[in-house]
Scaffold this motif. Structure first.
Motif, mmCIF file in Angstrom:
data_model
loop_
_atom_site.group_PDB
_atom_site.id
_atom_site.type_symbol
_atom_site.label_atom_id
_atom_site.label_comp_id
_atom_site.label_asym_id
_atom_site.label_seq_id
_atom_site.Cartn_x
_atom_site.Cartn_y
_atom_site.Cartn_z
ATOM 1 N N ALA A 30 60.251 -34.425 -49.953
ATOM 2 C CA ALA A 30 59.641 -33.586 -48.923
ATOM 3 C C ALA A 30 58.171 -33.324 -49.252
ATOM 4 C CB ALA A 30 60.394 -32.266 -48.806
ATOM 5 N N CYS A 31 57.863 -33.087 -50.533
ATOM 6 C CA CYS A 31 56.468 -32.879 -50.948
ATOM 7 C C CYS A 31 55.642 -34.130 -50.692
ATOM 8 C CB CYS A 31 56.397 -32.515 -52.423
ATOM 9 S SG CYS A 31 57.001 -30.874 -52.800
ATOM 10 N N LYS A 32 56.224 -35.284 -50.983
ATOM 11 C CA LYS A 32 55.512 -36.548 -50.781
ATOM 12 C C LYS A 32 55.234 -36.761 -49.296
ATOM 13 C CE LYS A 32 55.736 -41.342 -52.225
ATOM 14 N NZ LYS A 32 56.490 -42.307 -53.021
ATOM 15 N N THR A 33 56.219 -36.471 -48.453
ATOM 16 C CA THR A 33 56.052 -36.628 -47.011
ATOM 17 C C THR A 33 54.971 -35.689 -46.484
ATOM 18 O OG1 THR A 33 58.363 -37.251 -46.799
ATOM 19 C CG2 THR A 33 57.247 -36.520 -44.804
ATOM 20 N N CYS A 34 55.008 -34.424 -46.903
ATOM 21 C CA CYS A 34 54.005 -33.449 -46.453
ATOM 22 C C CYS A 34 52.610 -33.822 -46.933
ATOM 23 C CB CYS A 34 54.373 -32.048 -46.935
ATOM 24 S SG CYS A 34 55.816 -31.372 -46.114
ATOM 25 N N LEU A 35 52.515 -34.290 -48.161
ATOM 26 C CA LEU A 35 51.223 -34.697 -48.702
ATOM 27 C C LEU A 35 50.614 -35.813 -47.857
ATOM 28 C CD1 LEU A 35 49.173 -34.691 -51.197
ATOM 29 C CD2 LEU A 35 50.483 -36.676 -51.928
ATOM 30 N N TRP A 36 51.392 -36.854 -47.583
ATOM 31 C CA TRP A 36 50.854 -37.993 -46.835
ATOM 32 C C TRP A 36 50.641 -37.666 -45.366
ATOM 33 C CZ3 TRP A 36 48.152 -41.270 -49.140
ATOM 34 C CH2 TRP A 36 48.399 -41.573 -50.471
ATOM 35 N N LEU A 37 51.436 -36.761 -44.804
ATOM 36 C CA LEU A 37 51.186 -36.309 -43.437
ATOM 37 C C LEU A 37 49.855 -35.562 -43.383
ATOM 38 C CD1 LEU A 37 54.516 -35.214 -41.893
ATOM 39 C CD2 LEU A 37 52.516 -35.812 -40.577
ATOM 40 N N GLY A 38 49.633 -34.684 -44.351
ATOM 41 C CA GLY A 38 48.374 -33.938 -44.405
ATOM 42 C C GLY A 38 47.172 -34.845 -44.591
ATOM 43 N N VAL A 39 47.295 -35.835 -45.476
ATOM 44 C CA VAL A 39 46.203 -36.782 -45.692
ATOM 45 C C VAL A 39 45.925 -37.563 -44.417
ATOM 46 C CG1 VAL A 39 45.598 -38.916 -46.920
ATOM 47 C CG2 VAL A 39 46.526 -36.985 -48.179
ATOM 48 N N SER A 40 46.960 -37.985 -43.719
ATOM 49 C CA SER A 40 46.789 -38.732 -42.474
ATOM 50 C C SER A 40 46.089 -37.890 -41.414
ATOM 51 C CB SER A 40 48.145 -39.190 -41.936
ATOM 52 O OG SER A 40 48.782 -40.010 -42.857
ATOM 53 N N ILE A 41 46.483 -36.632 -41.290
ATOM 54 C CA ILE A 41 45.859 -35.746 -40.305
ATOM 55 C C ILE A 41 44.394 -35.520 -40.649
ATOM 56 C CG2 ILE A 41 45.850 -33.367 -39.448
ATOM 57 C CD1 ILE A 41 48.943 -33.490 -39.648
ATOM 58 N N LEU A 42 44.100 -35.251 -41.931
ATOM 59 C CA LEU A 42 42.710 -35.035 -42.335
ATOM 60 C C LEU A 42 41.851 -36.271 -42.097
ATOM 61 C CD1 LEU A 42 43.109 -32.971 -45.615
ATOM 62 C CD2 LEU A 42 42.226 -32.188 -43.420
ATOM 63 N N LEU A 43 42.385 -37.443 -42.381
ATOM 64 C CA LEU A 43 41.632 -38.676 -42.112
ATOM 65 C C LEU A 43 41.415 -38.867 -40.622
ATOM 66 C CD1 LEU A 43 43.155 -41.196 -44.666
ATOM 67 C CD2 LEU A 43 40.816 -40.350 -44.597
ATOM 68 N N GLY A 44 42.436 -38.583 -39.825
ATOM 69 C CA GLY A 44 42.291 -38.700 -38.369
ATOM 70 C C GLY A 44 41.236 -37.762 -37.825
ATOM 71 N N VAL A 45 41.230 -36.531 -38.301
ATOM 72 C CA VAL A 45 40.225 -35.555 -37.862
ATOM 73 C C VAL A 45 38.838 -35.985 -38.334
ATOM 74 C CG1 VAL A 45 39.434 -33.173 -38.177
ATOM 75 C CG2 VAL A 45 41.834 -33.623 -37.702
ATOM 76 N N GLY A 46 38.752 -36.481 -39.557
ATOM 77 C CA GLY A 46 37.463 -36.924 -40.086
ATOM 78 C C GLY A 46 36.890 -38.082 -39.292
ATOM 79 N N PHE A 47 37.735 -39.068 -38.992
ATOM 80 C CA PHE A 47 37.243 -40.202 -38.194
ATOM 81 C C PHE A 47 36.950 -39.776 -36.766
ATOM 82 C CE2 PHE A 47 39.352 -42.978 -41.435
ATOM 83 C CZ PHE A 47 38.180 -43.611 -41.842
ATOM 84 N N GLY A 48 37.691 -38.795 -36.268
ATOM 85 C CA GLY A 48 37.403 -38.269 -34.929
ATOM 86 C C GLY A 48 36.042 -37.618 -34.858
ATOM 87 N N GLN A 49 35.609 -36.995 -35.931
ATOM 88 C CA GLN A 49 34.293 -36.363 -35.962
ATOM 89 C C GLN A 49 33.161 -37.388 -35.974
ATOM 90 O OE1 GLN A 49 33.500 -33.020 -35.943
ATOM 91 N NE2 GLN A 49 35.662 -32.690 -35.504
#
Length: 51
Positions: A30-49
């Motif tokens: 569960a920690c691994k899933t949350c970590l990679w979900l968070g990283v994916s969201i942050l990368l998506g927001v960063g590229f969106g900017q």
């Protein structure tokens, strides 16, 4: 089912998985899933900017 308790290994969070990889506990997975979900969201927001 005899499951020995293994110490937590931080490398588990970033190592690739396949059929030969030992599965961790549900909490570790569960920690691994949350970590990679968070990283994916942050990368998506960063590229969106950038656009």
């Amino acid at each position: 089912m005899n499951r020995r308790k293994r110490p937590f290994n931080w490398l588990y969070l970033v190592q690739a998985e396949d059929l030969t990889t030992q599965s961790g506990s549900r909490l570790n997975e569960a920690c691994k899933t949350c970590l990679w979900l968070g990283v994916s969201i942050l990368l998506g927001v960063g590229f969106g900017q950038l656009t």
